[in-house]
Design an enzyme around this catalytic site. Structure first.
Site, PDB file in Angstrom:
ATOM      1  N   ASN A  10      33.137  49.300  37.495  1.00  0.00           N
ATOM      2  CA  ASN A  10      34.585  49.545  37.512  1.00  0.00           C
ATOM      3  C   ASN A  10      35.162  49.430  36.100  1.00  0.00           C
ATOM      4  O   ASN A  10      36.146  48.741  35.855  1.00  0.00           O
ATOM      5  CB  ASN A  10      35.285  48.571  38.473  1.00  0.00           C
ATOM      6  CG  ASN A  10      36.716  48.981  38.762  1.00  0.00           C
ATOM      7  OD1 ASN A  10      37.112  50.116  38.507  1.00  0.00           O
ATOM      8  ND2 ASN A  10      37.515  48.064  39.282  1.00  0.00           N
ATOM      9  N   GLU A  36      30.657  54.142  37.762  1.00  0.00           N
ATOM     10  CA  GLU A  36      32.068  54.049  37.402  1.00  0.00           C
ATOM     11  C   GLU A  36      32.235  53.395  36.028  1.00  0.00           C
ATOM     12  O   GLU A  36      33.000  52.442  35.854  1.00  0.00           O
ATOM     13  CB  GLU A  36      32.867  53.301  38.487  1.00  0.00           C
ATOM     14  CG  GLU A  36      34.309  53.729  38.536  1.00  0.00           C
ATOM     15  CD  GLU A  36      35.091  53.195  39.732  1.00  0.00           C
ATOM     16  OE1 GLU A  36      36.280  53.530  39.806  1.00  0.00           O
ATOM     17  OE2 GLU A  36      34.530  52.454  40.569  1.00  0.00           O
ATOM     18  N   ASP A 153      26.729  53.137  44.293  1.00  0.00           N
ATOM     19  CA  ASP A 153      27.878  52.979  45.180  1.00  0.00           C
ATOM     20  C   ASP A 153      27.972  54.245  46.025  1.00  0.00           C
ATOM     21  O   ASP A 153      28.365  55.301  45.546  1.00  0.00           O
ATOM     22  CB  ASP A 153      29.137  52.780  44.329  1.00  0.00           C
ATOM     23  CG  ASP A 153      30.394  52.664  45.161  1.00  0.00           C
ATOM     24  OD1 ASP A 153      30.309  52.742  46.401  1.00  0.00           O
ATOM     25  OD2 ASP A 153      31.477  52.509  44.560  1.00  0.00           O
ATOM     26  N   ASN A 155      29.851  54.429  48.759  1.00  0.00           N
ATOM     27  CA  ASN A 155      31.215  54.482  49.314  1.00  0.00           C
ATOM     28  C   ASN A 155      31.236  54.738  50.819  1.00  0.00           C
ATOM     29  O   ASN A 155      32.188  55.331  51.339  1.00  0.00           O
ATOM     30  CB  ASN A 155      32.059  55.535  48.574  1.00  0.00           C
ATOM     31  CG  ASN A 155      32.898  54.901  47.472  1.00  0.00           C
ATOM     32  OD1 ASN A 155      33.564  53.899  47.688  1.00  0.00           O
ATOM     33  ND2 ASN A 155      32.841  55.482  46.278  1.00  0.00           N
ATOM     34  N   HIS A 253      32.783  44.901  42.483  1.00  0.00           N
ATOM     35  CA  HIS A 253      31.477  44.983  43.144  1.00  0.00           C
ATOM     36  C   HIS A 253      30.576  43.871  42.619  1.00  0.00           C
ATOM     37  O   HIS A 253      30.769  43.366  41.510  1.00  0.00           O
ATOM     38  CB  HIS A 253      30.794  46.321  42.854  1.00  0.00           C
ATOM     39  CG  HIS A 253      31.491  47.508  43.418  1.00  0.00           C
ATOM     40  ND1 HIS A 253      30.979  48.261  44.457  1.00  0.00           N
ATOM     41  CD2 HIS A 253      32.665  48.106  43.064  1.00  0.00           C
ATOM     42  CE1 HIS A 253      31.810  49.262  44.728  1.00  0.00           C
ATOM     43  NE2 HIS A 253      32.836  49.191  43.895  1.00  0.00           N
TER      44      HIS A 253
END
Length: 265
Positions: A10, A36, A153, A155, A253
């Site tokens: 992130n 990300e 990830d 999602n 995360h």
């Protein structure tokens, strides 16, 4: 043992400010998959490109401050390839592949649909293309014996035990029936293995890898398991231990590390 870690950072700059480099130096995974990263090539500092003994490889989104994937490796791969021949999503830097003899490790960041119908429709387009791509990888595995692991990830929380409030999220992106059915197809029809679940078939709260920044989700462990290592059967059978590290927070995360009983290729 070969230790592979996956983490949605992130924002790689924020993760480094929160101590990610020190953690990598202590834990020393052999391969680290990042998602990300939210950075452009020109903005990567040397400490982010090559922390400690690692060499970094990155696939940046065209849009600044958005998406992107990365790999840290302790031994150089034979080849690094970006994308999956899907221009719409390759522009978002979502797939990065590294090959060693007999082994491929892929960092993948699947789209989120939480911002509305437009992005949910894009997510479904991604899943359609990704499914065909996964089929091609499995065909390569069956033809050549190459083992694959796709870290990242996804999602999507696959099963009810994969998130705290499953009843209240059945109409929300990330736990929609169509998304869950797609995940089942990956495992049951295409033949991929959810490595964490192969080691821990029944864990609930211990399995979560993401917590909303809203409310007290982290403090109350109101989480989701949306970060995976998904492997071909031969590699999955070599998995011996999985750890979700929660003592420090580098992101919303948590890092998922899995040890495979195989030497470096």
């Amino acid at each position: 043992m070969l230790r592979i870690t996956t983490l949605n950072v992130n924002g790689i700059r924020a993760a480094f400010r929160k101590g990610l480099a020190d953690w990598l130096d202590r834990v020393q995974p052999d391969i680290v998959c990042l998602q990300e990263i939210k950075i452009q090539e020109a903005d990567l500092k040397d400490a982010m490109r090559h922390p400690g003994a690692y060499t970094g490889h990155f696939f940046h989104a065209e849009k600044k401050g958005y998406s992107g994937t990365g790999l840290y490796t302790r031994r150089p791969p034979e080849r690094v390839a970006a994308g999956m021949d899907a221009p719409e999503f390759d522009a978002e830097g979502r797939i990065l592949r590294a090959d060693w003899p007999g082994l491929t490790v892929i960092s993948a960041y699947l789209p989120s649909g939480t911002s509305g119908d437009i992005r949910q429709d894009a997510k479904y387009r991604f899943l359609d293309h990704f499914e065909r791509w996964l089929g091609d990888l499995m065909a390569e595995h069956e033809r050549d014996g190459r083992e694959f692991v796709i870290c990242g990830d996804w999602n999507i929380a696959h099963r009810e035990i994969d998130l705290k409030n499953w009843r209240g999220n059945q109409k929300n992106s990330g736990f929609l029936p169509e998304e869950r059915a797609w995940m089942s197809k990956v495992f049951e029809t295409l033949g991929w293995v959810d490595v964490y679940r192969s080691l821990h078939p029944d864990t609930t709260g211990e399995a979560y890898t993401w917590w909303s920044n809203r409310g007290q989700a982290w403090a109350k462990n109101v989480g989701w398991r949306i970060d995976y290592q998904v492997a071909t059967p031969g590699l999955a059978a070599q998995a011996r231990q999985a750890e979700i590290y929660k003592d420090e927070r580098f992101s919303d995360h948590a890092p998922l590390s899995i040890d495979y009983e195989r030497p470096w290729p």
